[in-house]
Design a protein around this motif. Structure first.
Motif, PDB file in Angstrom:
ATOM      1  N   UNK A 170       0.831  -1.214   0.000  1.00 40.25           N
ATOM      2  CA  UNK A 170       0.000   0.000   0.000  1.00 40.25           C
ATOM      3  C   UNK A 170       0.857   1.251   0.000  1.00 40.25           C
ATOM      4  N   UNK A 171       1.908   1.238   0.816  1.00 36.82           N
ATOM      5  CA  UNK A 171       2.799   2.394   0.863  1.00 36.82           C
ATOM      6  C   UNK A 171       4.212   1.912   0.597  1.00 36.82           C
ATOM      7  N   UNK A 172       4.882   2.590  -0.327  1.00 38.01           N
ATOM      8  CA  UNK A 172       6.240   2.176  -0.674  1.00 38.01           C
ATOM      9  C   UNK A 172       7.066   3.406  -0.999  1.00 38.01           C
ATOM     10  N   UNK A 173       8.316   3.401  -0.597  1.00 37.91           N
ATOM     11  CA  UNK A 173       9.231   4.438  -1.052  1.00 37.91           C
ATOM     12  C   UNK A 173       9.474   4.229  -2.539  1.00 37.91           C
ATOM     13  N   UNK A 174       9.680   5.337  -3.241  1.00 40.64           N
ATOM     14  CA  UNK A 174       9.977   5.265  -4.679  1.00 40.64           C
ATOM     15  C   UNK A 174      11.114   4.285  -4.951  1.00 40.64           C
ATOM     16  N   UNK A 175      10.858   3.324  -5.803  1.00 45.62           N
ATOM     17  CA  UNK A 175      11.920   2.419  -6.213  1.00 45.62           C
ATOM     18  C   UNK A 175      12.052   1.169  -5.374  1.00 45.62           C
ATOM     19  N   UNK A 176      11.419   1.158  -4.192  1.00 43.70           N
ATOM     20  CA  UNK A 176      11.622   0.017  -3.297  1.00 43.70           C
ATOM     21  C   UNK A 176      11.254  -1.305  -3.961  1.00 43.70           C
ATOM     22  N   UNK A 177      10.158  -1.309  -4.722  1.00 41.22           N
ATOM     23  CA  UNK A 177       9.694  -2.566  -5.317  1.00 41.22           C
ATOM     24  C   UNK A 177      10.324  -2.851  -6.671  1.00 41.22           C
ATOM     25  N   UNK A 178      11.383  -2.123  -7.028  1.00 41.81           N
ATOM     26  CA  UNK A 178      12.108  -2.408  -8.256  1.00 41.81           C
ATOM     27  C   UNK A 178      11.446  -1.844  -9.488  1.00 41.81           C
ATOM     28  N   UNK A 179      12.028  -2.174 -10.643  1.00 41.65           N
ATOM     29  CA  UNK A 179      11.445  -1.789 -11.920  1.00 41.65           C
ATOM     30  C   UNK A 179      10.510  -2.905 -12.360  1.00 41.65           C
ATOM     31  N   UNK A 180       9.377  -2.525 -12.937  1.00 41.16           N
ATOM     32  CA  UNK A 180       8.462  -3.530 -13.460  1.00 41.16           C
ATOM     33  C   UNK A 180       8.767  -3.750 -14.942  1.00 41.16           C
ATOM     34  N   UNK A 181       9.265  -4.909 -15.294  1.00 41.12           N
ATOM     35  CA  UNK A 181       9.626  -5.222 -16.674  1.00 41.12           C
ATOM     36  C   UNK A 181       8.657  -6.290 -17.169  1.00 41.12           C
ATOM     37  N   UNK A 182       7.758  -5.905 -18.037  1.00 44.10           N
ATOM     38  CA  UNK A 182       6.690  -6.814 -18.473  1.00 44.10           C
ATOM     39  C   UNK A 182       5.961  -7.401 -17.260  1.00 44.10           C
ATOM     40  N   UNK A 183       5.827  -6.598 -16.198  1.00 44.40           N
ATOM     41  CA  UNK A 183       5.121  -7.056 -15.005  1.00 44.40           C
ATOM     42  C   UNK A 183       5.971  -7.819 -14.015  1.00 44.40           C
ATOM     43  N   UNK A 184       7.229  -8.061 -14.344  1.00 43.46           N
ATOM     44  CA  UNK A 184       8.118  -8.785 -13.421  1.00 43.46           C
ATOM     45  C   UNK A 184       9.013  -7.779 -12.697  1.00 43.46           C
ATOM     46  N   UNK A 185       8.974  -7.739 -11.361  1.00 41.48           N
ATOM     47  CA  UNK A 185       9.859  -6.810 -10.643  1.00 41.48           C
ATOM     48  C   UNK A 185      11.329  -7.191 -10.833  1.00 41.48           C
ATOM     49  N   UNK A 186      12.133  -6.196 -11.203  1.00 40.29           N
ATOM     50  CA  UNK A 186      13.574  -6.419 -11.385  1.00 40.29           C
ATOM     51  C   UNK A 186      14.334  -5.427 -10.514  1.00 40.29           C
ATOM     52  N   UNK A 187      15.264  -5.939  -9.715  1.00 34.78           N
ATOM     53  CA  UNK A 187      16.059  -5.134  -8.794  1.00 34.78           C
ATOM     54  C   UNK A 187      17.519  -5.172  -9.235  1.00 34.78           C
ATOM     55  N   UNK A 188      18.137  -3.979  -9.372  1.00 30.40           N
ATOM     56  CA  UNK A 188      19.515  -3.894  -9.861  1.00 30.40           C
ATOM     57  C   UNK A 188      20.444  -3.431  -8.739  1.00 30.40           C
TER      58      UNK A 188
END
Lengths: 250, 250, 250, 250
Positions: A170-188
Motif C-alpha cells: 500500500x505504501x512504498x518508497x519510490x523504487x523500493x519494489x524495483x522496476x516492473x519489466x513486463x510485469x516482473x519486478x527487477x532489482x539492480x
C-alpha cells in the motif's frame, strides 16, 4: 584421424576476441586459420579456407561480415550485438538462398547464464510469484542489465494468462519494489567487487526456487563459443540464442 | 535452589503474547504469575507479585502499562511499537525517579536480526559499497520494511564522511536501483512462500561480505524475549534495542 | 602538509608483494622507499629511512626480517605464515626491549574475511546450531581451509559450556556430515570457477543467520595491508590478527 | 458448466492427508467424495464414485490400495513410499490389463523441488564440477536426504563419459569433502530453524550456476498433488515422478 575444423576470428584484438583466439587455438579439434582486426580484408577468410567464423566485432560491421560469410558458404557464430528485427529478416532471406549454411546469433555465450534464463522461463508458470535480482560491478551504465530484461520478457511470456503475483503493498518508497519489466519486478544492485550475477526467485506457499548465475570473468564465455563453433555446421539456417544448441529435452 | 523470576505478560491473547506465555511458562528459571488481556486490571500485576512485565499490547496502551510498572518498581520488557521521541523522553524522566527499575524497549526480539543489523553497521565503513535487499511475504503492506529502514539509517551513520558508493548508472528504468534510504539503496522483494528475510551486501574491489537473516516463524522472537526478561533487572534505566543486552565486545 | 609515511616491501617480487608495491605506491599518504627481493640486503631498509616494513616473504626468512626491523625501530606488518608459538614468544620478548615499536602479524588481510570470522565468533553463543561451509577453486590441496579451521576454533571457544548443537542423525554416509573441527561441522566444496568463499550458518528455532565472505581476487587484501601500515605505528607491541586494528566496539 | 472431478483421499488423518483433504476440498474443479482412515473399507471408493484416489498412507498398505483402484478403473496419485522394483513391475503388469487407467507414483510433490532436481540433471553435463549441499532440521535421522541421493544419481547419469570434476585435494580431514554419491560430493547440514533445503552448485572456469530449493512447510506439496489429480486421468499407465507431468520442453 579426423580433420581439424578451420576457424577464423573477426574482432580478434578486442577483449572477447583475444580470449576467443586463445580458446580456439587451444582446442584440440580446431585450427585457427585467421584472426582479423578492423582493417583486415574479409577475403583472407576465403584464402585461409575458414569453415566457421566467430564474429566478435561491433554493431557497425557485424552485418557485412556475416553476409560475406554466408555468401561464401562459411558458417558464422556471432557474439556482436546490434541485430535488430530488420537485420534478422534480411539474414533469414539470405540464408534461404544458402540452405547448407548455418548462423548462430548469441547475445550471451555463458552456458550457465543461458541455462539459468531457460530454466527460469520454464519454471515461471508453476509459481505464484517471480522476481529478478541482478547484481553487477558499479561501472555498469545501464539498469537493469540486458540479460535481466530478456529474462523478464521470457518469464512474462511463460506466465501469460496466469493471475498476477500477489502483492499487498500500500505504501512504498519510490523504487523500493524495483522496476516492473513486463510485469516482473527487477532489482539492480551495483556493488564494488562484483562482476555479473543474476538471481531469479520463484515462490509459492511453502516453498521457494532460486536460480542463480555468477559470472566471475570472461573465461565463462569460451565453452559457449566452442560449443557454437562445433555445432553451427550441423544447424543450417538461423538460430538465435545458444539455448537452441543445448540438449534440454526431458 | 534459586528463586524463580516472577513474570507477567500483557497482551497475552495476541499472536506474540500467546507465544510468550508459552515460552515463559516453559522456562525453568521463571514463573508466569499473570497473563493479562485487554480488559484486565493492571492491579493484578501487583497482586501477583510480578517482578518483570512483558508488554506485547498495542501503541495505544503500552505507555500507560509501562508507566504503571515503573511506578510500582516492576521492570518492563516492551515489544510494542509506538514509542516516539516524546514518549521516550517522558519515560526517561520517570525512570530518573525510580533509579532501580529497568525498561527495555525492543523493536525486534529476533536475536539473529538484531545481530545482523549490528554487524552490518559495524562493517559498513570498511567497504566501498553497501546495499540492502529485504524479502517478505506478499501480504506486507509497506516497503521497505521497518528493519531495513533502521539498518539503512545505522549504515548511513557509520559511513558519515566517507565517499559515496561508486555508481556509474546513466540510464535506468524507474525503480531498478531501489529506494535510496539515507543514501543506501534498499530493494524490497515480495514473494509467496517467504516470511521475513534481509540481506546486507557489502563490497570492495575483490571481495564481498554478505550478512543475511531469515526469520521463518515467531519462534525466533522468544529467545530474545527470555534474554530481555533475564537481563532487565540488572540494567536500571532505559535501554532501546536488544543489542544493548548482547555481549558484543572484541 | 603532513609527512608521507615511509614504507618498504619485503618479498616485493611475489604475487602479493607485487600487488602491495602497487597499492602502497598509489596511496597518497605513503612513500614507497624500498622494494626488496630475496637477495637484497636488509641494510637497505635503514638507508632508505623506512618507518614501516610490509613482510610478504616466506616462512624461512620472515623471522629474521622482523627481528631486524624491530631492532632498528621499524614497525612491521607481516603477512607471511610460519609464526608458531615459539617464534611469537621470542618476538614478544624482543618487543619488550623496544617498547615503542609495533608488529602486526596477520594471517589474513581481507577485511571482509576478518570481519566475517569476528562476527561469526560473536554470534555463535546466541544460536543452537553452527556449521561452516567453505568453497574454493579445485586446485586447493588442503581441506578444510585454514580460515575455516580458525573460524571453527573461535566458534568452539565462544560456545564453551553451551549444549552441543542438536543432531538426531542415526545413519549417515561417510563424510555426509562434514569434518568435525572442535565440534563444529565443516564442509569443503571444491568447484571450478570459484576462488575463496566461506559461509557460517547459525540457526535457532524459527531463524537463521548467515555470514558469507567471497574473495574474488587478491585486490581484496590491499585495503587491509594499507590499514595495517597506517595503524601499526600507534600500536606498540605485538598484535596478532587484523581484527585487533578494527573498530568493532558497540 | 464442467463436471467436478470426484476425488478420494486415503490416509486422510495423517499430516499430509489432512492437508490434502483441505486442498482438494478448496479446489473449484474438484469434489472430495471420500476421506478414508486406516480402518475404512476400500469399497467406499466405489460407492462414492471416486474417479481419482490420492494415496498418502503407509508402505504396508499402499500397494493393496492402488491395486484395488486400478482394478476398479480409478486413477491413482500416490505419495506413499515403499514402491520398490518388484512392486513397480507388478503394478505395470496390472496396468497392462487396464489400459485406460493411470497411476502417478511421486516421491516428492513439491513442484520446486522436482524442478530443481530436473534442472540440475539437465545442466550437469555442461559444467566441470557439480556438488550438492542439502540442509535440514536437526531432527532428521538420515544423511544425506533421499532427495539429495536421487539428485546425485541423476547428475551422475547425465555426466557419464565426462571427465571427473577437478580436485587437487591432497590432505583432508575426515568428512571435509562430503559423502561421494555416485561420484558427486554431497554435504549434509543439520541446523536448528531449518526445514528442508537443497543447493546444487555447478561450476566451470569463470562461472557458477546455483539451483536452490527451499521447502518451508507442507503447503508446498499441495500444488503438486492438485496437478497430479488433474493430470492422471489423461496419462494411462504408470508414471514415476511428478516431472513426467510437467511441461518442460524447449
Amino acid at each position: 584421424m579426423s580433420e581439424l575444423l578451420k576457424v577464423a576470428v573477426l574482432g580478434a584484438k578486442g577483449r572477447m576476441g583475444t580470449a576467443a583466439v586463445e580458446a580456439l587455438g587451444a582446442a584440440a579439434d580446431m585450427e585457427l586459420v585467421a584472426a582479423l582486426g578492423r582493417t583486415d580484408s574479409l577475403d583472407t577468410l576465403v584464402d585461409a579456407g575458414a569453415e566457421v567464423i566467430v564474429d566478435l566485432t561491433v554493431p557497425a560491421s557485424t552485418e557485412a561480415n556475416v553476409r560475406f560469410a554466408v555468401e561464401h558458404g562459411i558458417h558464422a557464430v556471432v557474439g556482436t550485438t546490434g541485430w535488430d528485427a530488420g537485420r534478422l529478416a534480411a539474414l533469414t532471406a539470405l540464408l534461404a538462398k544458402h540452405p547448407a549454411t548455418g548462423v548462430l546469433i548469441a547475445p550471451n555465450f555463458a552456458l550457465g547464464s543461458v541455462l539459468a534464463t531457460h530454466f527460469a522461463a520454464q519454471a515461471a508458470k508453476y509459481f505464484d510469484s517471480v522476481e529478478i535480482i541482478e547484481l553487477h560491478h558499479p561501472r555498469k551504465v545501464d539498469s537493469p542489465s540486458g540479460t535481466a530484461l530478456r529474462t523478464a520478457q521470457l518469464i512474462s511470456a511463460a506466465r501469460a494468462g496466469l493471475p498476477a503475483a500477489p502483492d499487498a503493498t500500500e505504501t512504498a518508497l519510490d523504487g523500493a519494489r524495483g522496476a516492473s519489466v513486463h510485469g516482473v519486478p527487477v532489482h539492480s544492485v551495483r556493488l564494488a567487487g562484483l562482476v555479473a550475477h543474476q538471481e531469479v526467485l520463484l515462490g509459492s506457499p511453502g516453498e521457494q526456487l532460486t536460480i542463480r548465475h555468477d559470472s566471475f570473468n570472461h573465461a565463462s564465455f569460451m565453452p559457449g563459443v566452442l560449443l557454437g563453433v562445433r555445432t553451427v555446421g550441423t544447424r543450417p539456417g538461423l538460430t538465435v540464442g545458444l539455448d537452441g544448441y543445448l540438449d534440454l529435452e526431458g
